[in-house]
Each structure stands twice: as C-alpha cells, then as structure tokens.
Design a protein around this motif. Structure first.
Motif, mmCIF file in Angstrom:
data_model
loop_
_atom_site.group_PDB
_atom_site.id
_atom_site.type_symbol
_atom_site.label_atom_id
_atom_site.label_comp_id
_atom_site.label_asym_id
_atom_site.label_seq_id
_atom_site.Cartn_x
_atom_site.Cartn_y
_atom_site.Cartn_z
ATOM 1 N N TYR A 32 -19.391 3.456 -42.076
ATOM 2 C CA TYR A 32 -18.858 4.695 -42.616
ATOM 3 C C TYR A 32 -17.430 4.381 -43.066
ATOM 4 C CZ TYR A 32 -22.670 6.830 -39.921
ATOM 5 O OH TYR A 32 -23.896 7.166 -39.397
ATOM 6 N N PHE A 34 -13.555 5.753 -44.725
ATOM 7 C CA PHE A 34 -12.640 6.890 -44.796
ATOM 8 C C PHE A 34 -11.333 6.481 -45.485
ATOM 9 C CE2 PHE A 34 -15.136 9.178 -41.624
ATOM 10 C CZ PHE A 34 -15.670 8.155 -40.863
ATOM 11 N N TYR A 36 -7.398 8.141 -45.385
ATOM 12 C CA TYR A 36 -6.502 9.139 -44.814
ATOM 13 C C TYR A 36 -5.158 9.058 -45.531
ATOM 14 C CZ TYR A 36 -9.630 9.329 -40.723
ATOM 15 O OH TYR A 36 -10.706 9.470 -39.878
ATOM 16 N N GLN A 38 -0.950 10.026 -44.948
ATOM 17 C CA GLN A 38 0.076 10.376 -43.970
ATOM 18 C C GLN A 38 1.391 10.649 -44.689
ATOM 19 O OE1 GLN A 38 1.419 7.276 -41.261
ATOM 20 N NE2 GLN A 38 1.748 8.769 -39.627
ATOM 21 N N GLN A 42 4.414 12.796 -39.970
ATOM 22 C CA GLN A 42 3.269 13.643 -39.678
ATOM 23 C C GLN A 42 2.079 12.790 -39.256
ATOM 24 O OE1 GLN A 42 2.236 16.552 -42.665
ATOM 25 N NE2 GLN A 42 4.362 16.863 -43.271
ATOM 26 N N GLY A 43 1.056 13.444 -38.738
ATOM 27 C CA GLY A 43 -0.186 12.749 -38.449
ATOM 28 C C GLY A 43 -0.964 12.461 -39.715
ATOM 29 N N LEU A 44 -2.138 11.856 -39.551
ATOM 30 C CA LEU A 44 -2.978 11.517 -40.690
ATOM 31 C C LEU A 44 -3.924 12.669 -41.007
ATOM 32 C CD1 LEU A 44 -2.039 8.714 -39.472
ATOM 33 C CD2 LEU A 44 -4.138 7.779 -40.477
ATOM 34 N N LEU A 46 -7.474 13.610 -43.413
ATOM 35 C CA LEU A 46 -8.579 12.996 -44.135
ATOM 36 C C LEU A 46 -8.518 13.375 -45.613
ATOM 37 C CD1 LEU A 46 -11.279 11.387 -43.786
ATOM 38 C CD2 LEU A 46 -12.392 13.620 -43.811
ATOM 39 N N LYS A 49 -14.442 10.814 -47.352
ATOM 40 C CA LYS A 49 -15.243 9.941 -46.499
ATOM 41 C C LYS A 49 -16.561 9.614 -47.184
ATOM 42 C CE LYS A 49 -17.114 13.861 -43.900
ATOM 43 N NZ LYS A 49 -17.199 14.510 -42.561
ATOM 44 N N PHE A 90 -4.157 5.242 -45.735
ATOM 45 C CA PHE A 90 -4.865 4.332 -44.844
ATOM 46 C C PHE A 90 -6.360 4.359 -45.131
ATOM 47 C CE2 PHE A 90 -1.555 3.050 -41.969
ATOM 48 C CZ PHE A 90 -0.637 4.094 -42.016
ATOM 49 N N LYS A 94 -15.663 2.729 -39.910
ATOM 50 C CA LYS A 94 -16.367 2.862 -38.641
ATOM 51 C C LYS A 94 -17.694 2.135 -38.792
ATOM 52 C CE LYS A 94 -18.475 6.059 -35.405
ATOM 53 N NZ LYS A 94 -19.829 5.498 -35.534
ATOM 54 N N SER A 103 -12.721 3.704 -35.067
ATOM 55 C CA SER A 103 -12.551 3.227 -36.429
ATOM 56 C C SER A 103 -11.531 2.098 -36.446
ATOM 57 C CB SER A 103 -12.082 4.361 -37.342
ATOM 58 O OG SER A 103 -13.080 5.343 -37.511
ATOM 59 N N PHE A 105 -8.578 0.536 -38.757
ATOM 60 C CA PHE A 105 -7.701 0.963 -39.834
ATOM 61 C C PHE A 105 -7.057 -0.228 -40.540
ATOM 62 C CE2 PHE A 105 -7.263 5.588 -39.501
ATOM 63 C CZ PHE A 105 -7.911 5.820 -38.304
ATOM 64 N N GLY A 106 -6.823 -0.076 -41.844
ATOM 65 C CA GLY A 106 -6.000 -1.031 -42.555
ATOM 66 C C GLY A 106 -4.538 -0.799 -42.240
ATOM 67 N N ASP A 107 -3.681 -1.683 -42.754
ATOM 68 C CA ASP A 107 -2.253 -1.586 -42.468
ATOM 69 C C ASP A 107 -1.535 -0.540 -43.303
ATOM 70 O OD1 ASP A 107 -1.752 -5.129 -41.756
ATOM 71 O OD2 ASP A 107 -2.295 -3.440 -40.469
ATOM 72 N N TYR B 36 -3.046 6.164 -30.463
ATOM 73 C CA TYR B 36 -2.637 5.107 -31.360
ATOM 74 C C TYR B 36 -1.111 4.974 -31.320
ATOM 75 C CZ TYR B 36 -7.175 5.415 -33.795
ATOM 76 O OH TYR B 36 -8.509 5.406 -34.118
ATOM 77 N N ARG B 42 4.160 -0.318 -40.160
ATOM 78 C CA ARG B 42 2.918 -0.979 -39.776
ATOM 79 C C ARG B 42 1.756 0.005 -39.750
ATOM 80 N NH1 ARG B 42 4.127 -5.372 -36.507
ATOM 81 N NH2 ARG B 42 1.906 -5.836 -36.531
ATOM 82 N N GLY B 43 0.584 -0.529 -39.588
ATOM 83 C CA GLY B 43 -0.601 0.305 -39.499
ATOM 84 C C GLY B 43 -0.778 0.882 -38.111
ATOM 85 N N PHE B 88 5.735 5.476 -33.288
ATOM 86 C CA PHE B 88 5.179 6.799 -33.530
ATOM 87 C C PHE B 88 3.810 6.837 -32.874
ATOM 88 C CE2 PHE B 88 5.351 10.785 -35.380
ATOM 89 C CZ PHE B 88 4.345 11.059 -36.284
ATOM 90 N N LEU B 90 0.315 8.596 -31.948
ATOM 91 C CA LEU B 90 -0.610 9.581 -32.487
ATOM 92 C C LEU B 90 -1.813 9.729 -31.571
ATOM 93 C CD1 LEU B 90 -0.491 8.416 -36.186
ATOM 94 C CD2 LEU B 90 0.163 10.690 -35.401
ATOM 95 N N GLN B 100 -11.828 11.169 -37.842
ATOM 96 C CA GLN B 100 -10.907 11.455 -36.749
ATOM 97 C C GLN B 100 -9.915 12.526 -37.188
ATOM 98 O OE1 GLN B 100 -9.299 7.704 -35.327
ATOM 99 N NE2 GLN B 100 -11.128 7.412 -34.093
ATOM 100 N N PHE B 102 -6.203 14.010 -36.372
ATOM 101 C CA PHE B 102 -4.981 13.519 -35.760
ATOM 102 C C PHE B 102 -4.025 14.649 -35.412
ATOM 103 C CE2 PHE B 102 -5.122 8.899 -36.121
ATOM 104 C CZ PHE B 102 -6.201 8.728 -36.961
ATOM 105 N N GLY B 103 -3.287 14.434 -34.329
ATOM 106 C CA GLY B 103 -2.211 15.329 -33.983
ATOM 107 C C GLY B 103 -0.976 15.034 -34.810
ATOM 108 N N PRO B 104 0.096 15.827 -34.607
ATOM 109 C CA PRO B 104 1.307 15.667 -35.415
ATOM 110 C C PRO B 104 2.158 14.469 -35.026
ATOM 111 C CG PRO B 104 1.585 17.408 -33.820
ATOM 112 C CD PRO B 104 0.151 16.990 -33.733
ATOM 113 N N GLY B 105 1.885 13.872 -33.867
ATOM 114 C CA GLY B 105 2.593 12.666 -33.469
ATOM 115 C C GLY B 105 3.832 12.917 -32.628
#
Lengths: 115, 111
Positions: A32, A34, A36, A38, A42-44, A46, A49, A90, A94, A103, A105-107, B36, B42-43, B88, B90, B100, B102-105
C-alpha cells in the motif's frame, strides 16, 4: 530490507509551474502506498493513498500520483503549484503482511514554491 | 470523528532530566499507536508501536521507553535525557490497512 527512497531532498519551483516528487520503494510483496504533507511545526496529513485498483490516484489540493509496479515507483505530481504548497512531503509504504500496520517512510522532499 | 492530542506542544529540558510525553486518541477504539521522532531535516524514525494495552514493541535501542496504560493513551518516557534526544516527536494511530493519522507533535529541545 524494506526501504523507501525519495530521490530529491529539495525541489524549488516557481508558482504555477508543474512539479513531480519522486518516490521509489523496494519490495517483493504487494504494497500500500501513501503520500503525506507536513507544514512547519505540524503533524503529517494524508495527501493520497493507493490500496488497489486504478494506478492513478487523485488526492487533495490537486495532487495526484501514479503507481508503477514494474518500476516500483509512486511519483507525486501537480500540474500547477501554489505558494501554499510549500511544505515537506513524505512517501510511505506499507507492506502487506507487515505487523501492526507499520509503514516505512522516506526521508522527505522539501518543496519550495517561489513567486 | 477521530482526533489525536499530544502534549506538551513544546518542551525545553536539561540533559539528564526525565521526560514524559503524552498522546491520546478520541473517537476510535483499539487503535494501533505509534511514536516517531523527526530530527531536524530528517525523515521519520519509528520508535515504538503498540497494538493493545500493555503491548509495546521497540524499533530502535535507545534510552526512551513507552507505555500504554489505557486503550487510547500512549506515553513516551525517559529517565535521563541526552542531547541527541532533541527533535520533533509525533504520535500516530491507525487501523490496519488504512493510513496513519498524526498528532500535532511535540518539539523537544534538550540543552
């Protein structure tokens, strides 16, 4: 080992130009896929997918991606970018059968849209 | 709808001090939960994941630990912080086969 490679760490582009963010993954099993986004501090979220079916997937904010099984790629595209698209992107994979829905993740790719 | 909370949002701690970061999920039950860390530029590095109360899997050796005392609560801890723990953090949740969320971190700076 399972891996995800985002081929460009930084992509600068002018507003209203097209953009492609590249993603390749290693796999010998079904996956699968995805993307994302960012925004700073903040968080990521989606973007889109691919689970099955059509290999061309459309997401939010005008983005789309195409799953290419033979090339193990899932590149993200947008025909015309806006300043507000400036963010970190990103790619994630999965692998079916992976424990606990994890999952890989890439960098990340930093997209900077300039006026 | 489901929401995920993390606190604190930012934290500055001296080297050697303890750490506790909290993550809670609302609007779902029995989620898989993840911690995470994202270092500057970085990733994402998966630190821990949990498939149920009291069930914790560690992905990388380190001086951090995680606990899941309740179904929708996930805590990241350390007894003594290192400079390299800055980053950071997460929290995320998922249902199998889905994306997935994600939260705000939490931005942690160790001085």
């Amino acid at each position: 080992a399972q891996s995800v490679t985002q081929l460009d760490s930084q992509v600068p582009v002018f507003e209203e130009a097209p953009v492609e963010l590249r993603c390749n993954y290693s796999s010998s099993v079904s996956v699968y896929l995805f993307w994302y986004v960012q925004y700073p501090n903040q968080g990521l979220q989606l973007l889109l997918k691919y689970l099955s079916g059509s290999t061309l997937v459309k997401g939010i904010n005008g983005f789309e991606a195409e799953f290419n099984k033979s090339q193990t790629s899932f590149h993200l595209r947008k025909p015309s970018v806006h300043i507000s698209d400036t963010a970190e992107y990103f790619c994630a994979v999965k692998y079916q059968g992976t424990n606990a829905g994890k999952s890989t993740f890439g960098d990340g790719t930093t997209l900077t849209v300039k006026p | 709808s489901q929401t995920i909370h993390q606190w604190p949002a930012t934290l500055v701690q001296p080297v050697g001090s303890p750490l506790s970061l909290e993550c809670t999920v609302e609007g779902t039950s029995n989620p898989n939960l993840y911690w995470y860390r994202q270092a500057a530029g970085r990733g994402l590095q998966l630190l821990f994941y949990s498939v149920g109360i009291g069930q914790i899997s560690s992905e990388v050796p380190q001086n951090l630990s995680a606990s899941r005392p309740q179904d929708r609560q996930f805590i990241l801890s350390s007894k003594k912080l290192l400079l390299s723990d800055s980053g950071f953090y997460l929290c995320a949740w998922t249902r199998l086969d889905n994306e997935q969320f994600f939260g705000p971190g939490t931005r942690l700076t160790v001085l």
